[in-house]
Design a protein around this motif. Structure first.
Motif, short mmCIF file in Angstrom:
data_model
loop_
_atom_site.label_atom_id
_atom_site.label_comp_id
_atom_site.label_asym_id
_atom_site.label_seq_id
_atom_site.Cartn_x
_atom_site.Cartn_y
_atom_site.Cartn_z
N ILE A 80 -9.95 0.64 3.85
CA ILE A 80 -8.80 1.48 4.18
C ILE A 80 -9.09 2.94 3.82
O ILE A 80 -8.61 3.86 4.49
CB ILE A 80 -7.46 0.99 3.58
N ARG A 83 -10.85 4.11 6.88
CA ARG A 83 -9.89 4.28 7.98
C ARG A 83 -9.00 5.52 7.76
O ARG A 83 -8.79 6.31 8.68
CB ARG A 83 -9.04 3.01 8.08
N ARG B 25 -3.33 -0.79 13.75
CA ARG B 25 -4.21 -0.56 12.60
C ARG B 25 -4.40 -1.90 11.89
O ARG B 25 -3.43 -2.63 11.67
CB ARG B 25 -3.54 0.45 11.66
N PRO B 26 -5.65 -2.25 11.53
CA PRO B 26 -5.83 -3.53 10.81
C PRO B 26 -4.99 -3.53 9.53
O PRO B 26 -4.74 -2.47 8.97
CB PRO B 26 -7.32 -3.54 10.46
N TYR B 28 -4.78 -4.10 5.70
CA TYR B 28 -5.75 -4.13 4.60
C TYR B 28 -5.17 -4.78 3.35
O TYR B 28 -5.78 -5.63 2.74
CB TYR B 28 -6.21 -2.70 4.29
N PHE B 29 -3.96 -4.34 2.97
CA PHE B 29 -3.34 -4.88 1.75
C PHE B 29 -2.27 -5.89 2.14
O PHE B 29 -2.08 -6.20 3.31
CB PHE B 29 -2.78 -3.73 0.91
N ASP B 35 -0.44 -0.17 2.89
CA ASP B 35 -1.51 0.50 3.65
C ASP B 35 -1.12 1.96 3.92
O ASP B 35 -1.94 2.86 3.76
CB ASP B 35 -1.75 -0.21 4.99
N MET B 38 -1.51 4.06 0.91
CA MET B 38 -2.91 4.39 0.63
C MET B 38 -3.37 5.52 1.55
O MET B 38 -4.14 6.39 1.12
CB MET B 38 -3.77 3.13 0.84
N ILE B 39 -2.90 5.52 2.79
CA ILE B 39 -3.29 6.58 3.73
C ILE B 39 -2.73 7.92 3.25
O ILE B 39 -3.41 8.95 3.29
CB ILE B 39 -2.85 6.19 5.16
N VAL B 42 -4.89 9.01 0.19
CA VAL B 42 -6.18 9.60 0.57
C VAL B 42 -5.97 11.03 1.08
O VAL B 42 -6.74 11.95 0.75
CB VAL B 42 -6.89 8.71 1.62
N PHE B 98 -11.57 6.65 -7.67
CA PHE B 98 -11.73 5.28 -7.14
C PHE B 98 -12.46 4.35 -8.11
O PHE B 98 -12.97 3.31 -7.71
CB PHE B 98 -12.46 5.34 -5.78
N LEU B 101 -12.13 0.48 -8.11
CA LEU B 101 -12.78 -0.35 -7.10
C LEU B 101 -14.00 -1.08 -7.66
O LEU B 101 -14.45 -2.07 -7.09
CB LEU B 101 -13.24 0.51 -5.89
N ARG B 102 -14.54 -0.55 -8.76
CA ARG B 102 -15.75 -1.16 -9.33
C ARG B 102 -15.45 -2.43 -10.11
O ARG B 102 -16.37 -3.13 -10.53
CB ARG B 102 -16.45 -0.15 -10.28
N GLU B 104 -14.52 -5.46 -9.54
CA GLU B 104 -15.09 -6.76 -9.16
C GLU B 104 -16.60 -6.84 -9.31
O GLU B 104 -17.18 -7.92 -9.21
CB GLU B 104 -14.71 -7.08 -7.70
#
Lengths: 374, 109
Positions: A80, A83, B25-26, B28-29, B35, B38-39, B42, B98, B101-102, B104
């Motif tokens: 995302i 995107r 839009r796919p 994601y969450f 989603d 999140m957009i 960003v 971010f 994100l690490r 995992e």
């Protein structure tokens, strides 16, 4: 990011617009060079071993990989971010262009004494696939016109492609055209095309590079979109290159039989449904002269070593198709489709030019297929 | 009267499109509102980086000329070395923001 090469049609951002564009370019770079690649690491180090422990084997299909990946926060969040960056890219560039659009439209009007020509087709009916999907998530796609004489889509694509590549495809977005011209000249030193056509030329950056590669040839570029060819014409004129741009559909052009010695389409196949690609190959064959070359991106199945099955690559290789409004490009088989267009298998060749920037992070470098018409 | 009514309006320009058409839009969450958040997040991060770049412009101008003006800011070009340093700072900011994100990559997936 290095500054983009200047020309008369390039929009001029103010200070804050310029830094926002540079920030989006940095985000594109971060996504491409840092975030995306780590998916494979997560898969190899964590997900695949865990799957093997549970099932006694590694994942064998892209669907199995997809299931594993979509279960991770990393894949979902990194996707995302990619995107969101893409959506932000067009909106950031678009703001600057819209502010100056009246001025750009005036600059783009064809002038007396132009080196090349611009021919529009007011009766052009936009193909359905162009109207239905805004490719690359670019709002308005290639063809939208906001007013008479509009060039916004061309400016958006020129500036947007530069930022998408964080400036890595040449200051004039010329890298693909330059590499292809170099590849043809080194493979076929005696090949001297008199007329060249680029189908789906959009903002005309490769068209200009191909003209530079073959300066003695008459250069033509066609696109279904009026804003693209208007922009391409004005851009090429501003750069002092003589090119003939016209609004035409590559699947049914107005050129006579055998008019060109070289017909190319560069990274257009993935933006069109298969039947359109096939019709375009047939049309290319028709307008090629005997001894002429048709060139497009792709691979020759029978001459490509069969790679070991890599379901992860198969899954990630489709990232842009799933996430970036690139739903086409499925089912294409260049060998089959070139043969159906009239070319013989033994007259086909392929090459992967060196120096192509690796932009989509998870697909291999661009490979091209060409064929001589007998 | 009839003539004035048939006079065409001066050609108007439509506003540019800001939302892409095509496949949805796919997701994601877990839900699409997340989603969208999140957009926005960003986009806000880009705004934050841009403020940092503008501060850097101010600092560069103060260092070189001792004063600031809107005009000087507008015509300022960072130059290759300064742009490179900005780029590094942006990448460093993204790695910090971010960081989660690490997660995992450590311990069990």
């Amino acid at each position: 990011m290095k500054p983009q090469g200047q020309h008369g049609m390039l929009p001029r951002p103010n200070h804050d617009e310029a830094v926002r564009e540079s920030c989006v370019a940095s985000m594109r770079r971060y996504f491409t060079t840092e975030l995306v690649g780590e998916n494979r690491k997560l898969y190899q180090q964590k997900l695949a071993p865990k799957f093997k422990a549970e099932h006694g084997r590694l994942p064998e299909t892209a669907a199995e990989v997809r299931h594993l990946m979509e279960d991770t926060y990393y894949y979902r969040a990194s996707s995302i971010i990619g995107r969101a960056t893409q959506e932000l890219l067009w909106d950031t560039v678009g703001e600057t262009i819209e502010r100056q659009l009246d001025d750009l439209i005036e600059k783009a009007r064809p002038k007396d004494g132009a080196l090349g020509t611009l021919t529009l087709d007011p009766d052009m009916k936009m193909p359905k696939y162009i109207e239905d999907v805004d490719i690359h998530v670019m709002p308005g796609n290639f063809h939208t016109e906001l007013c008479e004489g509009d060039v916004l889509a061309g400016a958006l694509y020129d500036r947007g492609a530069y930022i998408f590549a964080y400036g890595s495809r040449g200051q004039y977005n010329e890298q693909l055209g330059t590499l292809i011209a170099g590849m043809l000249k080194s493979q076929f030193p005696d090949f001297k095309p008199r007329r060249i056509l680029e189908i789906g030329c959009s903002m005309g950056t490769s068209t200009v590079a191909l003209k530079d590669g073959f300066p003695d040839a008459e250069m033509y570029g066609i696109d279904v979109s009026a804003p693209m060819v208007r922009y391409a014409h004005a851009r090429a004129e501003s750069l002092g290159r003589a090119i003939h741009f016209s609004q035409q559909d590559g699947a049914h052009t107005k050129f006579p039989d055998g008019y060109f010695d070289l017909v190319l389409s560069i990274l257009v196949n993935h933006e069109q449904p298969l039947n359109v690609v096939q019709a375009q190959f047939k049309e290319s064959y028709r307008i090629l002269a005997p001894g002429g070359i048709m060139l497009t991106d792709g691979k020759l199945k029978s001459r490509t070593a069969v790679a070991e099955a890599d379901p992860f690559q198969e899954f990630m290789g489709q990232w842009f198709n799933r996430n970036n409004n690139e739903p086409f490009g499925k089912g294409i088989d260049i060998e089959r489709d070139f043969m159906a267009a009239g070319f013989a298998l033994e007259d086909m060749f392929s090459d992967v030019p060196e120096g192509d920037t690796y932009l989509k992070g998870h697909v291999s470098a661009h490979s091209y297929v060409g064929a001589f018409k007998r | 009267m009839a003539e004035t009514l048939t006079n065409p309006e001066p050609a108007k320009r439509l506003p540019r499109k800001r939302i892409a058409k095509g496949p949805a839009r796919p997701q994601y969450f877990e839900n699409r509102d997340l989603d969208r958040m999140m957009i926005m997040f960003v986009a806000l991060m880009a705004e934050m980086m841009a403020i940092r770049d503008r501060l850097d412009t101010d600092e560069a101008l103060l260092e070189s000329t001792g004063k600031l003006s809107a005009e000087a800011i507008e015509s300022f070009q960072p130059g290759e070395e300064r742009e490179q340093a900005r780029e590094e700072a942006r990448l460093a900011m993204m790695r910090r923001v971010f960081r989660v994100l690490r997660e995992e990559f450590e311990g069990d997936a």
